[in-house]
Design a protein around this motif. Sequence first.
Motif, short mmCIF file in Angstrom:
data_model
loop_
_atom_site.label_atom_id
_atom_site.label_comp_id
_atom_site.label_asym_id
_atom_site.label_seq_id
_atom_site.Cartn_x
_atom_site.Cartn_y
_atom_site.Cartn_z
N ALA A 100 -34.20 -76.40 -116.68
CA ALA A 100 -35.38 -76.18 -115.85
C ALA A 100 -36.35 -75.29 -116.60
O ALA A 100 -35.95 -74.31 -117.25
N ILE A 160 -32.08 -72.13 -116.70
CA ILE A 160 -33.46 -72.05 -116.21
C ILE A 160 -34.22 -71.15 -117.17
O ILE A 160 -33.80 -70.02 -117.42
N THR A 210 -25.37 -71.01 -113.33
CA THR A 210 -26.63 -71.32 -114.01
C THR A 210 -27.21 -70.06 -114.62
O THR A 210 -27.34 -69.04 -113.95
N LEU A 244 -37.43 -80.09 -114.07
CA LEU A 244 -36.06 -80.22 -114.52
C LEU A 244 -36.03 -81.29 -115.60
O LEU A 244 -36.16 -82.48 -115.33
N LYS A 284 -30.36 -83.20 -108.71
CA LYS A 284 -31.33 -83.13 -107.62
C LYS A 284 -30.85 -83.86 -106.36
O LYS A 284 -31.37 -83.59 -105.27
N VAL A 328 -29.46 -80.86 -119.03
CA VAL A 328 -30.75 -80.62 -118.39
C VAL A 328 -31.09 -79.13 -118.44
O VAL A 328 -30.20 -78.27 -118.44
N ALA A 342 -39.06 -85.23 -116.51
CA ALA A 342 -38.99 -83.96 -115.78
C ALA A 342 -39.66 -84.05 -114.42
O ALA A 342 -40.88 -83.88 -114.31
N ILE A 360 -26.97 -76.98 -112.82
CA ILE A 360 -27.61 -77.12 -114.13
C ILE A 360 -27.23 -75.92 -114.99
O ILE A 360 -26.92 -74.85 -114.47
N VAL A 418 -35.80 -72.24 -108.20
CA VAL A 418 -34.92 -73.19 -108.88
C VAL A 418 -33.47 -72.76 -108.72
O VAL A 418 -32.59 -73.56 -108.40
N ILE A 475 -30.36 -85.63 -114.28
CA ILE A 475 -31.46 -85.18 -113.41
C ILE A 475 -31.23 -85.69 -112.00
O ILE A 475 -31.29 -84.93 -111.02
N ALA A 524 -37.98 -79.18 -110.20
CA ALA A 524 -36.62 -78.66 -110.34
C ALA A 524 -36.09 -78.12 -109.02
O ALA A 524 -35.81 -76.93 -108.86
N LEU A 561 -30.50 -75.03 -107.32
CA LEU A 561 -29.71 -75.73 -108.34
C LEU A 561 -28.66 -74.88 -109.03
O LEU A 561 -28.06 -75.34 -110.01
#
Length: 343
Positions: free
Chosen positions: A32, A172, A3, A41, A58, A30, A144, A169, A161, A54, A147, A165
Amino acid sequence: METKIVSVDSEVDNVRNYQQAVDILKSGEVVAFPTETVYGLGALATKREAVQKIYDAKGRPSDNPLIIHIGKKEDANKYAVDIPVAAQKLMDQFWPGPLTMVFHKRPGIIAENATPGFETVGIRMPDHPVALQLLNMLDGPLAAPSANRSGKPSPTEAEHVYADLNGRIPMIVDGGQTGVGVESTVLDMTTEPPAILRPGGLTKEMIEKVIGPVQSEGKTEKDKAPRAPGMKYMHYAPNAPLFMIEASETAIQTAVQNLHKEGKRIAVIGPEEFSIEEADWYFSVGSLHDYDAIAANLYRAIRQCDETEADVILAAETEASGVGEAIMNRLTKAANGKRYSQR
């Protein structure tokens, strides 16, 4: 997938990184990003496949609806119908800001999995320059939720985040620490009088000054499915069991002593005025009656507890009034309703 965290601090970064984030969103992925409440998110709310990402990232239950974020007040009419005069007054007073309003959904526009099983939709206009810039460059609605991994404390910093994550994802957008710290107030405008489904950064008293009486949380919940985020499932939970406790230095000190006798290591979340020297870890969230500061720092403190080896977490309660109502709502869910009792 690693990420990527991008900054929008400088003018050069702004142009390149905003556009990169928008391109990712338009491609159905997606991103963040910060809002004034917590990091969200986001995915294009009109694309079913994007919205599904999403839930996948999550680990979020598929019957938990998503809030739709817009960049202009007038955009609410694109996604909702029968918007009452009272809602227009609230938009004029509090948008952009930490208020989500639930309306009857305009058919055929928002992806069905963003509002699973409902003919209503929650909409808000966030009060954060990064969120608004993304929304207006995208020129479309973003579904959203917070996140974070489902059930964990909501993120108030980009690092939170990333901890939850990373690898799940692509990007960010780092906008620094968020200000409000707890999620938006959710107000159901399809009932009369309107009903607060989730207390948040905007208080009941502030709303009532504009439109008159509103119902409190839970009084109009007619079905088992959650009508708004945060209504049904355990949320905001740290790794160790968390117990709410009276905001008394003596009560907390006694509890720590008792738990130590049981061989437990204790983390305490409480006001800066308290001195709980026997606690193994103590995380201050602000002054005893400064509920705005406590709300802003609560999730950070809960996450700090996860970095310790605590067996038990004790969190000092607040009065359930004003923003304190939102704090107690989050603490109750983080504790799954558990209060520490001297034994």
